[in-house]
Enzyme design. Structure first.
Site, PDB file in Angstrom:
ATOM      1  N   GLN A  49       0.802   8.526  -3.178  1.00  0.00           N
ATOM      2  CA  GLN A  49       0.045   9.769  -2.952  1.00  0.00           C
ATOM      3  C   GLN A  49       0.069  10.166  -1.475  1.00  0.00           C
ATOM      4  O   GLN A  49      -0.823  10.880  -0.997  1.00  0.00           O
ATOM      5  CB  GLN A  49      -1.407   9.609  -3.426  1.00  0.00           C
ATOM      6  CG  GLN A  49      -1.565   9.499  -4.937  1.00  0.00           C
ATOM      7  CD  GLN A  49      -1.125  10.773  -5.652  1.00  0.00           C
ATOM      8  OE1 GLN A  49      -1.225  11.874  -5.114  1.00  0.00           O
ATOM      9  NE2 GLN A  49      -0.619  10.622  -6.862  1.00  0.00           N
ATOM     10  N   SER A  50       1.074   9.724  -0.731  1.00  0.00           N
ATOM     11  CA  SER A  50       1.129   9.958   0.708  1.00  0.00           C
ATOM     12  C   SER A  50       1.076  11.443   1.084  1.00  0.00           C
ATOM     13  O   SER A  50       1.892  12.241   0.610  1.00  0.00           O
ATOM     14  CB  SER A  50       2.430   9.348   1.253  1.00  0.00           C
ATOM     15  OG  SER A  50       2.694   9.829   2.546  1.00  0.00           O
ATOM     16  N   ASN A  51       0.122  11.792   1.944  1.00  0.00           N
ATOM     17  CA  ASN A  51       0.059  13.159   2.478  1.00  0.00           C
ATOM     18  C   ASN A  51       1.228  13.403   3.418  1.00  0.00           C
ATOM     19  O   ASN A  51       1.784  14.489   3.476  1.00  0.00           O
ATOM     20  CB  ASN A  51      -1.239  13.368   3.262  1.00  0.00           C
ATOM     21  CG  ASN A  51      -2.456  13.068   2.419  1.00  0.00           C
ATOM     22  OD1 ASN A  51      -2.633  13.654   1.360  1.00  0.00           O
ATOM     23  ND2 ASN A  51      -3.287  12.139   2.867  1.00  0.00           N
TER      24      ASN A  51
END
Ligand code: PLP
Length: 346
Positions: A95-97
């Protein structure tokens, strides 16, 4: 292949009249909607009953779902283009921004994007992972601790096929990316001057440290009189952050160097670990949403704001002081944490 995205160097004294020449000279592509708003959080301040609180809205940087990586990517993507790259590679969690903002930045610059994500592919892509795919990024899965290695392998493979990849480190946290937060300190200085306002403390979520390195270097270059404190979201290597801050200053031709003691990190709020939503995060998300109508995220900004609120309640700041919460994004990740926010019905 030609690059549609112009790399602009602002001639000193022209587009950014207040930037030092060395900063205005850094290759940069325009990705973010700047300046981001600086807002007074009246109802939050009053409800907490403590100091004055301002919010710097880097959740509104505008690319993809916004967030702090966009400022770093203005310099990283420009550097990639200057190196003749036709694609970028970076890594993060599922879920890396950072990965999402990189995928969006690469699209807008006409570059390919390969993402190395730690873990196993889920049954159904949700949240940022879904958006990575919508932006056209190619996703690779790797064991968490092997992500760096897999990025390098991928770069070799791509080079072998005639491609020119540019590797962006996790979080975009190096001396190129951190320049984005040096520039941000000049932006803040101008906004504070225009509002005849001064700030005693800047607080924000810190993790891979590039944001903090840039803010600390920028604070030195702008002679910012207040304190800059990162609220740790995971364990932070202060010596590394100091080294990135020094390299950032050096890259800008400034004499200032930094040591571990220059990097203020509060690690009282690590809670259940990275990505684990507890009462602190949940209460902060709901509190800001219900006092100011602003969303913070479950992983980074909810934890950092929860820490700030706890510090206000414990009297860490004088009533007459002004605290600036630098909102770094991740509100979009709330969608991937629905079960943490819904009251059980039975
Ligand atoms: C990456 C990130 C941070 C931390 O920034 P670093 O430069 O990695 O320390 C903070 N908030 C959000 C929302 C992020 O995505």
């Amino acid at each position: 292949m030609s690059h549609p995205h112009p790399v602009c160097r602002f001639p000193a004294g022209q587009a950014h009249p207040d930037l030092p020449a060395s900063l205005a000279d850094q290759p940069r592509v325009s990705l973010a909607a700047l300046p981001t708003p600086l807002q007074e959080a009246h109802r939050l301040s009053r409800t907490l009953g403590g100091c004055r609180i301002l919010i710097k809205r880097d959740d509104l940087t505008g690319l993809a779902a916004g967030g702090n990586k966009v400022r770093k990517l203005e310099y990283l993507i420009a550097d990639a283009i200057e190196h003749g790259a036709d694609c970028v590679i970076t890594a993060g969690g599922p879920q890396s921004n950072h990965c999402l903002q990189t995928a969006a930045a690469a699209s807008s610059a006409g570059l390919g994007c390969d993402l190395v994500l730690g873990g196993e592919p889920p049954q159904e892509p949700r949240g940022n992972l879904l958006l990575d795919a919508i932006h056209g990024a190619t996703i690779h899965w790797a064991p968490w601790e092997r992500r760096g290695l897999v990025m390098d392998q991928l770069a070799s493979e791509l080079r072998f096929t005639g491609s020119i990849p540019y590797v962006i480190p996790i979080g975009g946290s190096n001396a190129v990316g951190s320049v984005g937060y040096v520039t941000a300190m000049f932006e803040l200085r101008d906004q504070l001057a225009a509002a005849s306002c001064s700030v005693d403390h800047i607080l924000f979520a810190t993790a891979s440290g590039g944001t903090q390195a840039g803010l600390v270097a920028g604070a030195a270059l702008t002679a910012f009189p207040g304190k800059v404190t990162g609220i740790a979201i995971e364990r932070v290597d202060r010596a590394h952050v100091a080294a990135v801050a020094s390299a950032t200053a050096e890259g800008l031709g400034a004499d200032r160097r930094f040591c571990e003691e220059d990097i203020q990190v509060n690690d009282d709020y690590l809670g259940g670990g990275y990505g684990v939503v507890g009462d602190l995060e949940r209460n902060a998300v709901e509190f800001l949403a219900r006092t100011e109508g602003i969303l913070v995220g479950p992983v980074y900004t909810g934890r950092a704001l929860g820490g700030l609120m706890d510090m206000v309640r414990k009297g860490a700041f004088d009533r007459g002081e002004t605290v600036l919460f630098w909102h770094t994004g991740d509100q979009n990740a709330l969608h991937a944490y629905a079960q943490e926010f819904i009251e059980p019905t039975d």
